[in-house]
Write a protein that holds these residues in place. Structure first.
Motif, PDB file in Angstrom:
ATOM      1  N   PHE A  27      -9.127 -11.206 -20.671  1.00 45.17           N
ATOM      2  CA  PHE A  27      -8.861 -10.489 -19.417  1.00 45.17           C
ATOM      3  C   PHE A  27      -8.248 -11.724 -18.446  1.00 45.17           C
ATOM      4  CE2 PHE A  27     -12.637  -8.459 -20.790  1.00 45.17           C
ATOM      5  CZ  PHE A  27     -12.191  -6.910 -20.683  1.00 45.17           C
ATOM      6  N   VAL A  28      -7.621 -11.049 -17.932  1.00 45.22           N
ATOM      7  CA  VAL A  28      -6.619 -11.499 -17.140  1.00 45.22           C
ATOM      8  C   VAL A  28      -6.180 -10.143 -15.838  1.00 45.22           C
ATOM      9  CG1 VAL A  28      -4.407 -13.101 -16.091  1.00 45.22           C
ATOM     10  CG2 VAL A  28      -5.312 -13.064 -18.135  1.00 45.22           C
ATOM     11  N   ASN A  29      -6.984 -10.671 -15.030  1.00 44.44           N
ATOM     12  CA  ASN A  29      -6.857  -9.915 -13.599  1.00 44.44           C
ATOM     13  C   ASN A  29      -7.102  -8.627 -14.212  1.00 44.44           C
ATOM     14  OD1 ASN A  29      -5.355 -11.795 -11.649  1.00 44.44           O
ATOM     15  ND2 ASN A  29      -3.707 -11.639 -12.226  1.00 44.44           N
ATOM     16  N   ASN A  30      -8.280  -8.038 -14.604  1.00 39.96           N
ATOM     17  CA  ASN A  30      -9.044  -6.942 -14.680  1.00 39.96           C
ATOM     18  C   ASN A  30      -8.435  -6.380 -16.519  1.00 39.96           C
ATOM     19  OD1 ASN A  30     -11.898  -7.405 -13.110  1.00 39.96           O
ATOM     20  ND2 ASN A  30     -10.437  -6.716 -11.718  1.00 39.96           N
ATOM     21  N   ALA A  31      -6.936  -6.657 -16.576  1.00 40.04           N
ATOM     22  CA  ALA A  31      -5.855  -6.462 -17.761  1.00 40.04           C
ATOM     23  C   ALA A  31      -6.663  -7.293 -19.080  1.00 40.04           C
ATOM     24  CB  ALA A  31      -4.980  -5.990 -17.346  1.00 40.04           C
ATOM     25  N   VAL A  32      -6.651  -6.217 -19.833  1.00 42.39           N
ATOM     26  CA  VAL A  32      -6.846  -7.041 -21.531  1.00 42.39           C
ATOM     27  C   VAL A  32      -5.917  -7.653 -21.844  1.00 42.39           C
ATOM     28  CG1 VAL A  32      -7.021  -6.765 -23.844  1.00 42.39           C
ATOM     29  CG2 VAL A  32      -7.414  -4.898 -21.819  1.00 42.39           C
ATOM     30  N   GLN A  33      -5.711  -9.132 -21.482  1.00 39.52           N
ATOM     31  CA  GLN A  33      -4.538 -10.316 -21.763  1.00 39.52           C
ATOM     32  C   GLN A  33      -5.380 -11.372 -22.159  1.00 39.52           C
ATOM     33  OE1 GLN A  33      -1.471  -9.168 -19.666  1.00 39.52           O
ATOM     34  NE2 GLN A  33      -0.199 -11.433 -19.541  1.00 39.52           N
ATOM     35  N   GLY A  34      -4.651 -11.857 -23.502  1.00 44.32           N
ATOM     36  CA  GLY A  34      -4.443 -12.994 -24.098  1.00 44.32           C
ATOM     37  C   GLY A  34      -5.518 -12.469 -25.718  1.00 44.32           C
ATOM     38  N   THR A  35      -5.984 -12.906 -26.041  1.00 45.45           N
ATOM     39  CA  THR A  35      -6.717 -13.062 -27.529  1.00 45.45           C
ATOM     40  C   THR A  35      -7.768 -12.140 -27.423  1.00 45.45           C
ATOM     41  OG1 THR A  35      -7.663 -14.925 -28.014  1.00 45.45           O
ATOM     42  CG2 THR A  35      -5.720 -14.633 -28.798  1.00 45.45           C
ATOM     43  N   GLY A  36      -8.028 -11.110 -28.405  1.00 45.70           N
ATOM     44  CA  GLY A  36      -8.893 -10.527 -28.157  1.00 45.70           C
ATOM     45  C   GLY A  36      -9.569  -9.687 -29.777  1.00 45.70           C
ATOM     46  N   ILE A  37     -10.242  -8.666 -29.817  1.00 44.87           N
ATOM     47  CA  ILE A  37     -10.684  -7.439 -30.330  1.00 44.87           C
ATOM     48  C   ILE A  37     -11.124  -6.636 -30.215  1.00 44.87           C
ATOM     49  CG2 ILE A  37     -12.033  -7.229 -32.923  1.00 44.87           C
ATOM     50  CD1 ILE A  37     -13.390 -10.111 -32.841  1.00 44.87           C
ATOM     51  N   TYR A  38     -10.079  -5.127 -30.725  1.00 36.72           N
ATOM     52  CA  TYR A  38     -10.388  -3.596 -30.453  1.00 36.72           C
ATOM     53  C   TYR A  38     -10.549  -3.092 -31.124  1.00 36.72           C
ATOM     54  CZ  TYR A  38      -8.745  -0.135 -27.452  1.00 36.72           C
ATOM     55  OH  TYR A  38      -8.850   0.840 -26.475  1.00 36.72           O
ATOM     56  N   ASN A  39     -11.682  -2.333 -30.828  1.00 32.62           N
ATOM     57  CA  ASN A  39     -12.707  -1.710 -32.005  1.00 32.62           C
ATOM     58  C   ASN A  39     -12.027   0.473 -31.912  1.00 32.62           C
ATOM     59  OD1 ASN A  39     -14.170  -3.315 -34.427  1.00 32.62           O
ATOM     60  ND2 ASN A  39     -14.950  -4.026 -32.046  1.00 32.62           N
ATOM     61  N   PHE A  40     -11.107   0.604 -32.207  1.00 35.81           N
ATOM     62  CA  PHE A  40     -11.422   2.586 -31.258  1.00 35.81           C
ATOM     63  C   PHE A  40     -12.536   2.735 -32.426  1.00 35.81           C
ATOM     64  CE2 PHE A  40      -7.068  -0.364 -32.182  1.00 35.81           C
ATOM     65  CZ  PHE A  40      -6.494   0.343 -30.981  1.00 35.81           C
ATOM     66  N   LYS A  41     -12.329   4.566 -31.611  1.00 35.29           N
ATOM     67  CA  LYS A  41     -14.167   4.861 -32.257  1.00 35.29           C
ATOM     68  C   LYS A  41     -13.214   5.558 -33.473  1.00 35.29           C
ATOM     69  CE  LYS A  41     -11.659   8.832 -29.698  1.00 35.29           C
ATOM     70  NZ  LYS A  41     -11.571   9.700 -28.397  1.00 35.29           N
ATOM     71  N   THR A  42     -12.259   5.240 -33.741  1.00 40.39           N
ATOM     72  CA  THR A  42     -11.658   6.477 -35.180  1.00 40.39           C
ATOM     73  C   THR A  42     -12.447   5.164 -36.004  1.00 40.39           C
ATOM     74  OG1 THR A  42      -9.267   4.737 -35.423  1.00 40.39           O
ATOM     75  CG2 THR A  42      -9.353   7.326 -33.817  1.00 40.39           C
ATOM     76  N   GLY A  43     -12.402   4.288 -36.016  1.00 43.38           N
ATOM     77  CA  GLY A  43     -12.770   3.297 -37.114  1.00 43.38           C
ATOM     78  C   GLY A  43     -12.119   2.302 -37.148  1.00 43.38           C
ATOM     79  N   ASP A  44     -10.172   2.143 -36.752  1.00 50.36           N
ATOM     80  CA  ASP A  44      -9.330   1.358 -36.735  1.00 50.36           C
ATOM     81  C   ASP A  44      -9.721  -0.055 -35.970  1.00 50.36           C
ATOM     82  OD1 ASP A  44      -8.381   3.362 -38.364  1.00 50.36           O
ATOM     83  OD2 ASP A  44      -6.384   3.279 -36.802  1.00 50.36           O
ATOM     84  N   LYS A  45      -9.193  -1.549 -36.393  1.00 51.32           N
ATOM     85  CA  LYS A  45      -9.773  -2.456 -35.722  1.00 51.32           C
ATOM     86  C   LYS A  45      -8.625  -3.379 -35.481  1.00 51.32           C
ATOM     87  CE  LYS A  45     -12.662  -6.439 -36.784  1.00 51.32           C
ATOM     88  NZ  LYS A  45     -13.593  -7.197 -37.270  1.00 51.32           N
ATOM     89  N   TYR A  46      -8.007  -3.804 -34.466  1.00 48.15           N
ATOM     90  CA  TYR A  46      -7.643  -4.913 -34.643  1.00 48.15           C
ATOM     91  C   TYR A  46      -7.576  -5.861 -34.061  1.00 48.15           C
ATOM     92  CZ  TYR A  46      -3.417  -7.436 -31.766  1.00 48.15           C
ATOM     93  OH  TYR A  46      -2.156  -7.874 -31.499  1.00 48.15           O
ATOM     94  N   GLU A  47      -7.413  -7.584 -34.274  1.00 49.51           N
ATOM     95  CA  GLU A  47      -7.647  -8.168 -33.436  1.00 49.51           C
ATOM     96  C   GLU A  47      -5.943  -9.514 -33.675  1.00 49.51           C
ATOM     97  OE1 GLU A  47      -9.776 -10.482 -37.211  1.00 49.51           O
ATOM     98  OE2 GLU A  47     -11.445  -8.652 -37.440  1.00 49.51           O
ATOM     99  N   GLY A  48      -6.515  -9.969 -32.476  1.00 49.60           N
ATOM    100  CA  GLY A  48      -5.249 -10.072 -32.088  1.00 49.60           C
ATOM    101  C   GLY A  48      -4.834 -11.133 -30.583  1.00 49.60           C
ATOM    102  N   THR A  49      -3.425 -10.929 -30.534  1.00 44.76           N
ATOM    103  CA  THR A  49      -3.405 -11.151 -29.132  1.00 44.76           C
ATOM    104  C   THR A  49      -3.099  -9.697 -28.525  1.00 44.76           C
ATOM    105  OG1 THR A  49      -0.885 -11.540 -29.356  1.00 44.76           O
ATOM    106  CG2 THR A  49      -2.576 -13.370 -29.146  1.00 44.76           C
ATOM    107  N   PHE A  50      -2.889  -9.450 -27.252  1.00 46.07           N
ATOM    108  CA  PHE A  50      -2.626  -8.542 -25.506  1.00 46.07           C
ATOM    109  C   PHE A  50      -1.986  -8.643 -24.809  1.00 46.07           C
ATOM    110  CE2 PHE A  50      -6.796  -7.193 -28.077  1.00 46.07           C
ATOM    111  CZ  PHE A  50      -6.829  -6.049 -28.477  1.00 46.07           C
ATOM    112  N   LYS A  51      -1.353  -8.471 -24.232  1.00 41.18           N
ATOM    113  CA  LYS A  51      -0.801  -7.807 -22.678  1.00 41.18           C
ATOM    114  C   LYS A  51      -0.733  -6.591 -21.919  1.00 41.18           C
ATOM    115  CE  LYS A  51       4.066 -10.118 -21.211  1.00 41.18           C
ATOM    116  NZ  LYS A  51       5.276 -10.544 -21.349  1.00 41.18           N
ATOM    117  N   GLN A  52      -1.087  -6.844 -20.675  1.00 42.41           N
ATOM    118  CA  GLN A  52      -0.815  -5.941 -19.987  1.00 42.41           C
ATOM    119  C   GLN A  52      -1.591  -4.307 -21.221  1.00 42.41           C
ATOM    120  OE1 GLN A  52       2.830  -5.573 -18.660  1.00 42.41           O
ATOM    121  NE2 GLN A  52       2.830  -7.952 -17.130  1.00 42.41           N
ATOM    122  N   ASN A  53      -2.992  -4.839 -20.879  1.00 41.58           N
ATOM    123  CA  ASN A  53      -3.726  -3.742 -21.993  1.00 41.58           C
ATOM    124  C   ASN A  53      -3.004  -3.372 -23.108  1.00 41.58           C
ATOM    125  OD1 ASN A  53      -5.657  -3.695 -20.091  1.00 41.58           O
ATOM    126  ND2 ASN A  53      -4.455  -3.223 -19.222  1.00 41.58           N
TER     127      ASN A  53
END
Length: 186
Positions: free
Chosen positions: A16-42
């Motif tokens: 996180f940077v300044n309370n925003a999703v920024q950098g690397t991470g894992i996002y798990n969607f409620k739909t069952g999809d999943k993303y692993e990688g980089t983020f910029k401004q959420n």
């Protein structure tokens, strides 16, 4: 670094940077999809791997939350697309390998084979030329595995107009077609 649980059931773990999703991470969607990688401004931005609930997988570049740039998309039915994307669609140059072994190498526009390309069939046949809306359309050469070929015009993947046949013995013949049927002079 940290973990955030969204009200809708999504979950993010990463930078996180300044309370925003920024950098690397894992996002798990409620739909069952999943993303692993980089983020910029959420948003998904940069390189990442997206796992779809249905088994499809995308590995490649994102821009402002959409597949844009170079990437590789694996379909659950065995097809694989390698090439460029724009706004979540195959767009630009790429290669689509079919589950049956057929392969298209060429241009795409908005997910559709359009522009110059080559279709290579598992049986050894090959078409090189123009595509419009996924069909052989315009000027193109179809070569059969036995060595014969047709060099002429196409419409809706059918011979249409004038073209030259070259037979296995080297003889050539010019023929005219309309909607795939030879036009015979009477």
């Amino acid at each position: 670094k940290g973990t955030f649980f969204y009200e809708d059931g999504d979950k993010y773990t990463g930078d996180f940077v300044n309370n925003a999703v920024q950098g690397t991470g894992i996002y798990n969607f409620k739909t069952g999809d999943k993303y692993e990688g980089t983020f910029k401004q959420n948003m998904l931005d940069g390189y990442g791997i997206y796992y779809f609930k249905n088994g499809d997988r995308y590995e490649g570049e994102y821009l402002a939350g959409k597949r844009s740039g170079k990437g590789k998309y694996y379909f659950t039915d065995g097809k694989v697309y390698t090439g460029t994307f724009l706004n979540n669609m195959k767009h630009g140059s790429g290669t689509m390998k079919g589950a049956n072994g057929d392969k298209y190498i060429g241009e795409f526009r908005n997910n559709i084979r359009t522009g110059k390309g080559a279709m290579i069939f598992i049986n050894g046949d090959k078409y090189e030329g123009d595509f419009v809306n996924g069909q052989f359309e315009g000027k193109g050469i179809y070569s059969w595995a036995n060595g014969e070929k047709y060099d002429g015009t196409w419409k809706n993947s059918l011979r249409d107009g004038e073209g030259k046949f070259t037979y296995t013995d080297g003889k050539t013949e010019v023929k005219k077609y309309l909607n795939g049927e030879e036009v015979v002079k009477k």
